[in-house]
Design a protein around this motif. Structure first.
Motif, PDB file in Angstrom:
ATOM      1  N   ILE A 109       2.683   4.494   0.848  1.00 50.92           N
ATOM      2  CA  ILE A 109       2.917   5.180   2.117  1.00 50.92           C
ATOM      3  C   ILE A 109       2.964   6.670   1.841  1.00 50.92           C
ATOM      4  O   ILE A 109       3.748   7.142   1.008  1.00 50.92           O
ATOM      5  CB  ILE A 109       4.247   4.734   2.761  1.00 50.92           C
ATOM      6  CG1 ILE A 109       4.299   3.212   2.849  1.00 50.92           C
ATOM      7  CG2 ILE A 109       4.417   5.369   4.128  1.00 50.92           C
ATOM      8  CD1 ILE A 109       3.198   2.592   3.655  1.00 50.92           C
ATOM      9  N   ASP A 110       2.111   7.430   2.528  1.00 52.01           N
ATOM     10  CA  ASP A 110       2.049   8.875   2.341  1.00 52.01           C
ATOM     11  C   ASP A 110       2.942   9.553   3.370  1.00 52.01           C
ATOM     12  O   ASP A 110       2.871   9.248   4.567  1.00 52.01           O
ATOM     13  CB  ASP A 110       0.604   9.361   2.487  1.00 52.01           C
ATOM     14  CG  ASP A 110       0.489  10.859   2.316  1.00 52.01           C
ATOM     15  OD1 ASP A 110       0.651  11.329   1.174  1.00 52.01           O
ATOM     16  OD2 ASP A 110       0.249  11.541   3.329  1.00 52.01           O
ATOM     17  N   GLU A 157       0.369   6.233  10.102  1.00 52.20           N
ATOM     18  CA  GLU A 157      -0.908   5.554   9.925  1.00 52.20           C
ATOM     19  C   GLU A 157      -0.892   4.655   8.697  1.00 52.20           C
ATOM     20  O   GLU A 157      -1.393   3.519   8.734  1.00 52.20           O
ATOM     21  CB  GLU A 157      -2.046   6.575   9.808  1.00 52.20           C
ATOM     22  CG  GLU A 157      -2.336   7.359  11.066  1.00 52.20           C
ATOM     23  CD  GLU A 157      -1.333   8.488  11.311  1.00 52.20           C
ATOM     24  OE1 GLU A 157      -0.494   8.746  10.423  1.00 52.20           O
ATOM     25  OE2 GLU A 157      -1.396   9.103  12.395  1.00 52.20           O
ATOM     26  N   SER A 158      -0.315   5.147   7.588  1.00 55.54           N
ATOM     27  CA  SER A 158      -0.318   4.352   6.364  1.00 55.54           C
ATOM     28  C   SER A 158       0.630   3.158   6.460  1.00 55.54           C
ATOM     29  O   SER A 158       0.338   2.078   5.936  1.00 55.54           O
ATOM     30  CB  SER A 158       0.028   5.229   5.156  1.00 55.54           C
ATOM     31  OG  SER A 158       1.241   5.928   5.344  1.00 55.54           O
ATOM     32  N   LEU A 175       0.860  -1.179   0.000  1.00 59.44           N
ATOM     33  CA  LEU A 175       0.000   0.000   0.000  1.00 59.44           C
ATOM     34  C   LEU A 175       0.896   1.228   0.000  1.00 59.44           C
ATOM     35  O   LEU A 175       1.893   1.278   0.710  1.00 59.44           O
ATOM     36  CB  LEU A 175      -0.898   0.006   1.244  1.00 59.44           C
ATOM     37  CG  LEU A 175      -1.996  -1.057   1.299  1.00 59.44           C
ATOM     38  CD1 LEU A 175      -2.726  -0.962   2.629  1.00 59.44           C
ATOM     39  CD2 LEU A 175      -2.973  -0.877   0.165  1.00 59.44           C
ATOM     40  N   ALA A 195      -1.146   0.592   8.569  1.00 55.64           N
ATOM     41  CA  ALA A 195      -2.193  -0.080   7.795  1.00 55.64           C
ATOM     42  C   ALA A 195      -1.582  -1.089   6.827  1.00 55.64           C
ATOM     43  O   ALA A 195      -2.116  -2.182   6.628  1.00 55.64           O
ATOM     44  CB  ALA A 195      -3.017   0.945   7.028  1.00 55.64           C
ATOM     45  N   HIS A 196      -0.447  -0.717   6.243  1.00 54.37           N
ATOM     46  CA  HIS A 196       0.239  -1.622   5.323  1.00 54.37           C
ATOM     47  C   HIS A 196       0.685  -2.889   6.043  1.00 54.37           C
ATOM     48  O   HIS A 196       0.527  -4.005   5.534  1.00 54.37           O
ATOM     49  CB  HIS A 196       1.447  -0.915   4.710  1.00 54.37           C
ATOM     50  CG  HIS A 196       2.416  -1.844   4.054  1.00 54.37           C
ATOM     51  ND1 HIS A 196       2.103  -2.536   2.907  1.00 54.37           N
ATOM     52  CD2 HIS A 196       3.681  -2.206   4.379  1.00 54.37           C
ATOM     53  CE1 HIS A 196       3.140  -3.283   2.555  1.00 54.37           C
ATOM     54  NE2 HIS A 196       4.102  -3.105   3.440  1.00 54.37           N
ATOM     55  N   THR A 203       1.097  11.230   6.333  1.00 52.14           N
ATOM     56  CA  THR A 203       0.464  10.326   7.306  1.00 52.14           C
ATOM     57  C   THR A 203       1.226   9.008   7.326  1.00 52.14           C
ATOM     58  O   THR A 203       0.625   7.932   7.356  1.00 52.14           O
ATOM     59  CB  THR A 203      -1.009  10.081   6.941  1.00 52.14           C
ATOM     60  OG1 THR A 203      -1.074   9.509   5.620  1.00 52.14           O
ATOM     61  CG2 THR A 203      -1.810  11.358   6.988  1.00 52.14           C
ATOM     62  N   TRP A 204       2.556   9.114   7.332  1.00 48.19           N
ATOM     63  CA  TRP A 204       3.392   7.913   7.172  1.00 48.19           C
ATOM     64  C   TRP A 204       3.136   6.873   8.255  1.00 48.19           C
ATOM     65  O   TRP A 204       3.127   5.680   7.978  1.00 48.19           O
ATOM     66  CB  TRP A 204       4.871   8.308   7.155  1.00 48.19           C
ATOM     67  CG  TRP A 204       5.380   8.836   8.465  1.00 48.19           C
ATOM     68  CD1 TRP A 204       5.457  10.148   8.841  1.00 48.19           C
ATOM     69  CD2 TRP A 204       5.871   8.065   9.564  1.00 48.19           C
ATOM     70  NE1 TRP A 204       5.954  10.247  10.111  1.00 48.19           N
ATOM     71  CE2 TRP A 204       6.223   8.991  10.584  1.00 48.19           C
ATOM     72  CE3 TRP A 204       6.047   6.714   9.808  1.00 48.19           C
ATOM     73  CZ2 TRP A 204       6.739   8.581  11.811  1.00 48.19           C
ATOM     74  CZ3 TRP A 204       6.560   6.294  11.032  1.00 48.19           C
ATOM     75  CH2 TRP A 204       6.906   7.230  12.022  1.00 48.19           C
TER      76      TRP A 204
END
Length: 231
Positions: free
Chosen positions: A84-85, A91-92, A82, A95-96, A88-89
């Motif tokens: 990664i932003d 949280e992303s 997914l 989630a990944h 918002t690293w």
């Protein structure tokens, strides 16, 4: 094409009438029932209703069959990360990690082939590393150095893989499913009052469950966040 029924009434397909795709599909079906470890060529031949020599015509050894199954998994299953932003690293990335762990948990054969058995396929390894470039770049944009970003991502990857493998091994071993009564005898409130006072009373020691996974994952992310603040 099917041969005439034998004296015992069994019909068997002619050699060459079965394809690699059919063999692989059958191998996954058998492995789903008995596991990759217990999959055998004679068993697969019976499942496909062909002579075992029809299997050996394409795959001379079980390892060759497992290599082909691994390549098929890499081709057909979504192994992509997914995105990664940078903004918002945390949280992303979290989630990944959960997404990848869930994929291995829900697909035991994928776990066995990719994580436990592994692959030496160079193109597959290169593709995997190319996919790591994006999350590493996002972490660098968030304030980490390239080394810190790489170490953070690979630490998360190791956690995901080790947790999935341990949970897979635990699910295959009846000995790890200790009843509650077992722990009630093991945990002595006088000798270990702190552990005895904790809800769960040590039942999660050494278990690859959600609680232990999240605790380690958050520790990795906390360290990465400290890197960002110190940059």
């Amino acid at each position: 094409m099917v041969r005439p029924a034998s004296a015992r009434g069994r019909q068997r397909r002619e050699r060459g009438s079965i394809s690699v795709d059919e063999i692989l599909r059958g191998a996954f079906e058998v492995a789903d029932e008995v596991s990759i470890e217990n999959l055998s060529m004679p068993q697969l031949a019976r499942h496909l209703d062909v002579g075992v020599t029809s299997i050996y015509w394409y795959f001379r050894r079980k390892d060759e069959l497992l290599d082909a199954m691994t390549e098929r998994v890499l081709l057909e299953y979504d192994m992509s990360v997914l995105a990664i932003d940078a903004g918002t690293w945390r949280e992303s990335l979290r989630a990944h990690a959960h997404r990848m762990r869930e994929m291995f948990k829900s697909n035991p054969i994928v776990c066995d082939l990719i994580l436990i058995r592994g692959t030496k396929n160079i193109p597959a390894a290169r593709t995997a590393l190319e996919k790591i470039e994006q999350p590493v770049a996002a972490l660098v944009a968030a304030g980490l150095t390239a080394k810190q970003a790489f170490d953070t991502y690979t630490s998360v990857a190791v956690l995901v893989r080790s947790s999935a493998v341990l949970q897979r091994l635990q699910s295959r071993s009846a000995e790890v499913h200790f009843p509650r009564e077992y722990w009630e005898q093991v945990i002595d409130a006088e000798a270990m009052p702190l552990i005895a006072s904790i809800p769960g009373r040590g039942y999660r020691i050494g278990m690859a469950d959600d609680g232990n996974f999240d605790h380690i994952l958050d520790s990795i992310l906390d360290r990465a966040e400290a890197f960002c603040h110190n940059s």
